[in-house]
Scaffold this motif. Sequence first.
Motif, short mmCIF file in Angstrom:
data_model
loop_
_atom_site.label_atom_id
_atom_site.label_comp_id
_atom_site.label_asym_id
_atom_site.label_seq_id
_atom_site.Cartn_x
_atom_site.Cartn_y
_atom_site.Cartn_z
N LYS A 175 -1.19 1.83 5.30
CA LYS A 175 -2.02 2.68 4.48
C LYS A 175 -2.48 3.90 5.26
CE LYS A 175 -6.08 2.62 1.45
NZ LYS A 175 -7.19 1.80 0.92
N THR A 235 -3.36 -2.98 8.29
CA THR A 235 -3.67 -1.81 7.47
C THR A 235 -2.95 -0.57 7.97
OG1 THR A 235 -5.63 -1.36 8.83
CG2 THR A 235 -5.95 -2.70 6.85
N GLN A 252 0.82 -1.21 0.00
CA GLN A 252 0.00 0.00 0.00
C GLN A 252 0.86 1.26 0.00
OE1 GLN A 252 -2.34 -0.65 3.51
NE2 GLN A 252 -3.68 -2.13 2.53
#
Length: 233
Positions: free
Chosen positions: A224, A221, A101
Amino acid sequence: MSTKMPTPPKKKRRAQIAETYRMAKKGDPRLGLILLGVFVVAAAIGFALFWFLPGPDLIFAIPGALLFGSLATLIVFGRRAQTSMYTQIEDQKGAAAAALQMLRRGWVSAPVIAFNKQQDVVHRAVGRQGIVLIGEGNPNRLRPLMTSERRKHERVAGGAPITEVIVGRGEGQVPLPKLVKHLQKLPKAIRPAEMTDVVNRLKAFDATRSAVPLPKGPVPTNMKGMRQNMRGR
């Protein structure tokens, strides 16, 4: 009827930086002291440089010190925050997907395009460098999985090169913190129009395959969110 006032951009930006700082500090407890030291040293250098300029010394020296200190602090903060995020997710499942990402514009990534019962996974990234298959897990178990995916992708690659990368700390592997740089340093092999064609071919190819269920365990995550916060998005 009351309407909610939009958050001013400056306040939103400050909140994003504060969130990134809290995330980074979990893996880098000394971050605050390091940033303070960087600001003081850089500000002192900036003050000294502008002090010797001709004209009203303080008018230039004080803003120059603040400018040098702030710029150096932001640069170090960004680098250490990124390193901290990698440290926090490196041993987690799907860490490579989170790292992808961080790729800059010009790349199209697809996480977890294949995996086995032991939850070794293969991700994919497409750029001007061609198609890159990224495996993470046990190297011995990944070999047949990567070979299978390579054969499938060769049918729709349209002549674009296919590169295989295994993420890890072993011989011939690419450590997670260096994954993005490794991909970006690969030699460019196709033109933008050809890349668009490859991406469209892969979309059609993916649509013909049965949906791949995500392996057990959350995919990190953090990367990101950190990237978006640092860019003010």
